[in-house]
Design a protein around this motif. Structure first.
Motif, mmCIF file in Angstrom:
data_model
loop_
_atom_site.group_PDB
_atom_site.id
_atom_site.type_symbol
_atom_site.label_atom_id
_atom_site.label_comp_id
_atom_site.label_asym_id
_atom_site.label_seq_id
_atom_site.Cartn_x
_atom_site.Cartn_y
_atom_site.Cartn_z
ATOM 1 N N ALA A 35 0.834 -1.207 0.000
ATOM 2 C CA ALA A 35 0.000 0.000 0.000
ATOM 3 C C ALA A 35 0.862 1.248 0.000
ATOM 4 O O ALA A 35 2.010 1.247 0.461
ATOM 5 C CB ALA A 35 -0.935 0.012 1.207
ATOM 6 N N LEU A 36 0.279 2.308 -0.509
ATOM 7 C CA LEU A 36 0.937 3.603 -0.562
ATOM 8 C C LEU A 36 -0.043 4.673 -0.120
ATOM 9 O O LEU A 36 -1.106 4.849 -0.736
ATOM 10 C CB LEU A 36 1.412 3.897 -1.989
ATOM 11 C CG LEU A 36 2.183 5.210 -2.197
ATOM 12 C CD1 LEU A 36 3.527 5.147 -1.473
ATOM 13 C CD2 LEU A 36 2.383 5.479 -3.678
ATOM 14 N N GLY A 37 0.284 5.358 0.962
ATOM 15 C CA GLY A 37 -0.504 6.496 1.384
ATOM 16 C C GLY A 37 -0.007 7.741 0.663
ATOM 17 O O GLY A 37 1.189 8.045 0.681
ATOM 18 N N VAL A 38 -0.920 8.451 0.018
ATOM 19 C CA VAL A 38 -0.566 9.627 -0.784
ATOM 20 C C VAL A 38 -1.142 10.866 -0.109
ATOM 21 O O VAL A 38 -2.348 10.947 0.140
ATOM 22 C CB VAL A 38 -1.123 9.496 -2.220
ATOM 23 C CG1 VAL A 38 -0.769 10.734 -3.049
ATOM 24 C CG2 VAL A 38 -0.583 8.246 -2.888
ATOM 25 N N GLY A 39 -0.300 11.817 0.179
ATOM 26 C CA GLY A 39 -0.743 13.039 0.836
ATOM 27 C C GLY A 39 -1.783 13.783 0.027
ATOM 28 O O GLY A 39 -1.611 13.974 -1.186
ATOM 29 N N GLU A 40 -2.845 14.204 0.685
ATOM 30 C CA GLU A 40 -3.921 14.900 -0.021
ATOM 31 C C GLU A 40 -3.450 16.220 -0.635
ATOM 32 O O GLU A 40 -4.086 16.745 -1.539
ATOM 33 C CB GLU A 40 -5.091 15.148 0.932
ATOM 34 C CG GLU A 40 -5.800 13.880 1.362
ATOM 35 C CD GLU A 40 -7.032 14.156 2.208
ATOM 36 O OE1 GLU A 40 -7.717 15.155 1.960
ATOM 37 O OE2 GLU A 40 -7.290 13.365 3.132
ATOM 38 N N GLN A 41 -2.337 16.752 -0.150
ATOM 39 C CA GLN A 41 -1.804 18.002 -0.679
ATOM 40 C C GLN A 41 -0.685 17.788 -1.699
ATOM 41 O O GLN A 41 -0.073 18.750 -2.159
ATOM 42 C CB GLN A 41 -1.285 18.859 0.477
ATOM 43 C CG GLN A 41 -2.361 19.227 1.492
ATOM 44 C CD GLN A 41 -1.775 19.836 2.748
ATOM 45 O OE1 GLN A 41 -0.681 20.376 2.743
ATOM 46 N NE2 GLN A 41 -2.513 19.734 3.849
ATOM 47 N N LEU A 42 -0.405 16.546 -2.068
ATOM 48 C CA LEU A 42 0.654 16.276 -3.036
ATOM 49 C C LEU A 42 0.289 16.913 -4.384
ATOM 50 O O LEU A 42 -0.802 16.687 -4.906
ATOM 51 C CB LEU A 42 0.830 14.767 -3.206
ATOM 52 C CG LEU A 42 2.091 14.311 -3.952
ATOM 53 C CD1 LEU A 42 3.337 14.585 -3.112
ATOM 54 C CD2 LEU A 42 1.997 12.825 -4.296
ATOM 55 N N LEU B 20 -7.492 17.901 -12.719
ATOM 56 C CA LEU B 20 -8.336 18.238 -11.573
ATOM 57 C C LEU B 20 -7.617 19.248 -10.685
ATOM 58 O O LEU B 20 -6.454 19.070 -10.336
ATOM 59 C CB LEU B 20 -8.683 16.982 -10.776
ATOM 60 C CG LEU B 20 -9.632 15.979 -11.446
ATOM 61 C CD1 LEU B 20 -9.764 14.728 -10.580
ATOM 62 C CD2 LEU B 20 -10.991 16.596 -11.708
ATOM 63 N N ASP B 21 -8.317 20.301 -10.315
ATOM 64 C CA ASP B 21 -7.724 21.418 -9.582
ATOM 65 C C ASP B 21 -7.477 21.027 -8.125
ATOM 66 O O ASP B 21 -8.420 20.782 -7.372
ATOM 67 C CB ASP B 21 -8.677 22.614 -9.670
ATOM 68 C CG ASP B 21 -8.065 23.886 -9.124
ATOM 69 O OD1 ASP B 21 -7.493 23.859 -8.017
ATOM 70 O OD2 ASP B 21 -8.172 24.928 -9.807
ATOM 71 N N ALA B 22 -6.197 20.981 -7.753
ATOM 72 C CA ALA B 22 -5.853 20.557 -6.398
ATOM 73 C C ALA B 22 -6.379 21.533 -5.345
ATOM 74 O O ALA B 22 -6.849 21.121 -4.280
ATOM 75 C CB ALA B 22 -4.343 20.398 -6.266
ATOM 76 N N ALA B 23 -6.303 22.820 -5.636
ATOM 77 C CA ALA B 23 -6.770 23.810 -4.661
ATOM 78 C C ALA B 23 -8.275 23.703 -4.461
ATOM 79 O O ALA B 23 -8.768 23.733 -3.329
ATOM 80 C CB ALA B 23 -6.388 25.208 -5.122
ATOM 81 N N LEU B 24 -9.012 23.593 -5.561
ATOM 82 C CA LEU B 24 -10.462 23.450 -5.460
ATOM 83 C C LEU B 24 -10.825 22.149 -4.751
ATOM 84 O O LEU B 24 -11.738 22.126 -3.916
ATOM 85 C CB LEU B 24 -11.095 23.488 -6.859
ATOM 86 C CG LEU B 24 -12.612 23.284 -6.919
ATOM 87 C CD1 LEU B 24 -13.340 24.326 -6.096
ATOM 88 C CD2 LEU B 24 -13.095 23.303 -8.375
ATOM 89 N N ALA B 25 -10.101 21.080 -5.076
ATOM 90 C CA ALA B 25 -10.363 19.805 -4.405
ATOM 91 C C ALA B 25 -10.192 19.947 -2.898
ATOM 92 O O ALA B 25 -10.976 19.399 -2.116
ATOM 93 C CB ALA B 25 -9.436 18.724 -4.949
ATOM 94 N N GLY B 26 -9.181 20.698 -2.489
ATOM 95 C CA GLY B 26 -8.977 20.907 -1.059
ATOM 96 C C GLY B 26 -10.121 21.671 -0.429
ATOM 97 O O GLY B 26 -10.575 21.335 0.673
ATOM 98 N N GLU B 27 -10.613 22.695 -1.123
ATOM 99 C CA GLU B 27 -11.725 23.483 -0.597
ATOM 100 C C GLU B 27 -12.997 22.652 -0.490
ATOM 101 O O GLU B 27 -13.812 22.866 0.417
ATOM 102 C CB GLU B 27 -11.965 24.695 -1.495
ATOM 103 C CG GLU B 27 -10.826 25.710 -1.464
ATOM 104 C CD GLU B 27 -11.020 26.821 -2.488
ATOM 105 O OE1 GLU B 27 -12.117 26.890 -3.092
ATOM 106 O OE2 GLU B 27 -10.071 27.598 -2.699
#
Length: 237
Positions: free
Chosen positions: A116-123, A188-195
């Motif tokens: 398994a690989l955990g991927v940071g949501e902010q990567l 996919l927009d990382a900033a929008l995904a975070g919001e």
């Protein structure tokens, strides 16, 4: 090389013991996840890599046999990633990967070694794509189980409250996953995904990187937003 992928949501509520009396509300999602895992088994991979979101902006590897627990949700239930034993020093699985381990246990996965690989949501997206390329190169026949939720802002009672941008974002993600649209997933927009509290953005972009140079077909098996959170199940094969 990537030969198959399954995309599943990762809420602990997928586990009936966690959902308790509300468990039947996600029966359709559980059934879709089981169908998606059968596609992975049919591809006869040499290695299964589970990819799921974690906090932060980096990546964390977890070996086969890593253990997770749902005690944080008041349930004394443990899970293990694959049948092999992991070193006692192995880090506990984060919830996204613990849900994946539960799904694999549920179907009795024994078709290939698992990691398994955990991927940071902010990567950042470009790093997600590079990570996916590296994952796909680990074996001649790699399958991915990609965990992650769409937005958590679909209704007034959603964890992130109602955001009118959430439904269009989820619809585009669902379309891209069903169509194996790698450019759309990468965009996919990382900033929008975070919001919008989208936990699946980074794992989906890892998938996009892993699928470069392949000719896979996609199918969207499930799309809904119970509890105001977007849940998607898709397969690539």
């Amino acid at each position: 090389m990537l030969v198959a992928a399954a995309v599943c949501p990762c809420p602990p509520l997928l586990v009936p013991e966690v959902a308790a009396g509300a468990a039947p509300e996600l029966d359709a999602a559980r059934a879709a996840c089981s169908d998606a895992l059968s596609v992975l088994a049919a591809a006869r991979p040499g290695r299964l890599v589970v990819v799921g979101p974690v906090d932060g902006s980096g990546c964390e590897a977890y070996p086969e046999g890593g253990r997770g627990s749902f005690k944080g949700f008041g349930v004394d239930l443990g899970v293990r990633l694959g049948p092999a034993a992991a070193p006692d020093t192995a880090r506990p699985l984060p919830y996204s990967l613990a849900v994946a381990a539960w799904l694999l246990e549920r179907v009795g996965w024994s078709d290939a070694p698992v990691e398994a690989l955990g991927v940071g949501e902010q990567l950042p997206p470009e790093q997600c794509v590079r990570t996916g390329r590296d994952v796909a190169a680990r074996d001649e026949r790699v399958a991915l189980l990609v965990m992650g939720d769409a937005s958590a802002c679909r209704t007034l009672k959603a964890p992130g409250y109602l955001d009118e941008r959430a439904a269009p974002f989820d619809a585009e993600a669902a379309r891209a996953l069903g169509a194996v649209d790698l450019p759309a997933l990468t965009a996919l927009d990382a900033a929008l995904a975070g919001e919008l509290k989208v936990s699946g953005r980074a794992p989906w972009q890892v998938l996009a990187g892993a699928a470069e140079g392949t000719d896979l077909d996609g199918s969207l098996l499930y799309e809904d937003a119970p509890y105001g959170v977007g849940y998607l199940v898709a397969t690539w094969s």
